[in-house]
Motif scaffolding. Structure first.
Motif, PDB file in Angstrom:
ATOM      1  N   UNK A   1      -4.738   1.094  -1.136  1.00 61.14           N
ATOM      2  CA  UNK A   1      -4.510   1.911   0.057  1.00 61.14           C
ATOM      3  C   UNK A   1      -5.206   3.261  -0.077  1.00 61.14           C
ATOM      4  N   UNK A   2      -5.166   3.866  -1.265  1.00 64.20           N
ATOM      5  CA  UNK A   2      -5.822   5.158  -1.446  1.00 64.20           C
ATOM      6  C   UNK A   2      -7.342   5.020  -1.388  1.00 64.20           C
ATOM      7  N   UNK A   3      -7.888   3.900  -1.849  1.00 64.18           N
ATOM      8  CA  UNK A   3      -9.339   3.697  -1.740  1.00 64.18           C
ATOM      9  C   UNK A   3      -9.738   3.549  -0.273  1.00 64.18           C
ATOM     10  N   UNK A   4      -8.919   2.845   0.515  1.00 62.40           N
ATOM     11  CA  UNK A   4      -9.181   2.754   1.954  1.00 62.40           C
ATOM     12  C   UNK A   4      -8.932   4.097   2.630  1.00 62.40           C
TER      13      UNK A   4
ATOM     14  N   UNK B   1       0.986   3.445   0.732  1.00 61.45           N
ATOM     15  CA  UNK B   1       0.680   2.926  -0.602  1.00 61.45           C
ATOM     16  C   UNK B   1       1.897   2.480  -1.380  1.00 61.45           C
ATOM     17  N   UNK B   2       3.030   3.154  -1.180  1.00 62.56           N
ATOM     18  CA  UNK B   2       4.245   2.792  -1.929  1.00 62.56           C
ATOM     19  C   UNK B   2       5.094   1.777  -1.175  1.00 62.56           C
ATOM     20  N   UNK B   3       4.601   1.319  -0.024  1.00 57.74           N
ATOM     21  CA  UNK B   3       5.383   0.414   0.818  1.00 57.74           C
ATOM     22  C   UNK B   3       4.822  -1.007   0.757  1.00 57.74           C
TER      23      UNK B   3
ATOM     24  N   UNK C   1      -7.280   0.511   7.003  1.00 58.35           N
ATOM     25  CA  UNK C   1      -6.246   1.485   6.620  1.00 58.35           C
ATOM     26  C   UNK C   1      -5.313   1.760   7.788  1.00 58.35           C
ATOM     27  N   UNK C   2      -5.863   1.949   8.980  1.00 52.27           N
ATOM     28  CA  UNK C   2      -5.029   2.196  10.151  1.00 52.27           C
ATOM     29  C   UNK C   2      -4.115   1.009  10.438  1.00 52.27           C
ATOM     30  N   UNK C   3      -4.639  -0.198  10.244  1.00 49.53           N
ATOM     31  CA  UNK C   3      -3.833  -1.392  10.483  1.00 49.53           C
ATOM     32  C   UNK C   3      -2.671  -1.478   9.493  1.00 49.53           C
ATOM     33  N   UNK C   4      -2.954  -1.224   8.218  1.00 50.03           N
ATOM     34  CA  UNK C   4      -1.891  -1.221   7.210  1.00 50.03           C
ATOM     35  C   UNK C   4      -0.846  -0.151   7.518  1.00 50.03           C
ATOM     36  N   UNK C   5      -1.318   1.006   7.957  1.00 48.97           N
ATOM     37  CA  UNK C   5      -0.403   2.090   8.289  1.00 48.97           C
ATOM     38  C   UNK C   5       0.506   1.701   9.461  1.00 48.97           C
TER      39      UNK C   5
END
Length: 427
Positions: free
Chosen positions: A350-353, A321-323, A169-173
């Motif tokens: 994304x919300x599950x992570x 999540x919307x990106x 999640x941090x990586x995606x962010x």
């Protein structure tokens, strides 16, 4: 039949044919307009649904906090659940947070599995994503209740997996934030032909402000968190952040990169902010500060900081999540009128992570953590996670700057090798 009658009939047939074509055209236009109205309404419902999911996610965060800090004294009936152990110890505190997180993860995983292949607004699963909230509420209740009947060993295993999920999640962010910074730089620092525009001047001003802010931030960190030479670890964190700041600026201004100062200035401020968060996450007893800021858990500043942190978690999950476009390999796709406005599958993934991420923040990445009330993401593990997150952010940004040059050089070298091979073969 006379020639005039034949001509009259032909003309009438031609008129009828033309009228039929006109009617068909009118019907097609009406059908297209009706579809356009339906698509617009479906798009509105879809965009509205993401806020509902965000509110649900926020509620999950507060439930997890409640089970950690107050659940044991307020929910005595849970003591009777066999899986919760003696006096319900295994359903409160850190394990309580993990059980709530697991329930949230199950719910959004169900939503992910059911919507991941949805592409068009007229598909049935689009209606499922945007509506049927009564059914989804039942699924949510079942998902939240199920983990409280699972053995603690299984919940502990989920906690280990959640560490990895929170890292993803941090990586995606990070990728989402960096893509936004690059987009902002392109918007405010236009191409060479438009350098005289007001946007370019404003972008230059913003570049200066961000760099000044980042440098002031470094000075503040030194004076506040490393006032003595004995604060060696904090000195290392802050000095390395300053080095990364300088590296980002040098790479951005290199003649082959030439990305300007705005994106690098924003990124520099961002990594200084991450360093500050890491230093704030150090345990209160180990903080090397000019003033002792630990004034009690009921202090209103602590409570406000706690609430801001929870809302920041939700905003991070929502914005990432919307990106989904930041994670597309191909940018040539042409959007159609009936396309969904954002990727439902990615949004729920994304919300599950994010459910795993908020669990790690509430227990400070330590499965055996006994966190104080109103605390969030405090401890040595939390501090190191934030520091590594900062280093990853700087590394990913620098790589995104130099990767086009690396690929270009690789292509040129391959072309040169092929040419040399052809020349050696030719007589």
């Amino acid at each position: 039949m006379s020639a005039s009658e034949v001509t009259t009939e032909g003309t009438a047939a031609h008129v009828n044919l033309r009228d039929s074509e006109s009617v068909l055209q009118v019907q097609m236009i009406a059908s297209l307009e009706l579809n356009r109205v339906h698509y617009a309404e479906g798009r509105k419902k879809s965009l509205r649904a993401r806020y509902y999911f965000g509110i649900l996610f926020l509620i999950m965060n507060f439930i997890a906090w409640f089970f950690r800090d107050y659940g044991q004294g307020v929910l005595p009936f849970i003591h009777h659940i066999k899986a919760c152990g003696k006096e319900g110890e295994d359903c409160f505190h850190a394990l309580g947070v993990l059980r709530v997180s697991l329930g949230c993860y199950i719910f959004f995983s169900v939503m992910f599995l059911t919507t991941v292949k949805t592409r068009k607004l007229h598909e049935s699963w689009n209606l499922w994503h945007s509506g049927h909230w009564e059914v989804k509420f039942i699924i949510l209740l079942v998902s939240m209740a199920l983990p409280f009947f699972l053995p603690s060993e299984l919940v502990q295993i989920y906690g280990e997996v959640a560490r990895i999920g929170a890292g993803v999640f941090l990586l995606l962010q990070l990728v989402s934030v960096i893509q936004f910074i690059i987009w902002w730089n392109k918007y405010w620092i236009p191409d060479e032909e438009r350098k005289q525009s007001d946007r370019w001047s404003f972008g230059l001003l913003m570049s200066t402000l961000f760099y000044v802010a980042s440098m002031c931030g470094i000075v503040y960190l030194y004076t506040t968190y490393a006032p003595r030479a004995s604060c060696s670890l904090n000195l290392f964190f802050i000095t390395w952040t300053a080095i990364l700041l300088a590296a980002i600026m040098v790479v951005s201004l290199h003649s082959k990169v030439n990305r300007g100062l705005l994106s690098s200035g924003i990124m520099a401020s961002y990594i200084v902010f991450l360093c500050w968060c890491a230093l704030r996450s150090e345990p209160a007893t180990a903080r090397c500060q000019t003033k002792n800021q630990d004034k009690g858990n009921s202090d209103w500043i602590t409570i406000i900081g706690f609430l801001i942190a929870i809302f920041a978690i939700v905003i991070a999950a929502f914005s990432t999540g919307i990106d989904s476009k930041s994670f597309q390999f191909s940018e040539d796709k042409v959007e159609q009128e009936d396309d969904i406005p954002y990727s439902y599958g990615f949004f729920h993934l994304v919300f599950s992570l994010g459910a795993m991420y908020f669990a790690m923040l509430f227990i400070s990445w330590d499965l055996n953590n006994s966190a104080r009330k109103w605390s969030i993401d405090v401890g040595w593990m939390s501090a190191w996670v934030r520091v590594i997150n900062e280093w990853f952010a700087a590394t990913i940004y620098i790589w995104m700057l130099i990767s086009p040059i690396v690929r270009e050089n690789k292509v040129m070298n391959n072309g040169r090798t092929v040419q040399e091979t052809v020349d050696s073969v030719m007589p």
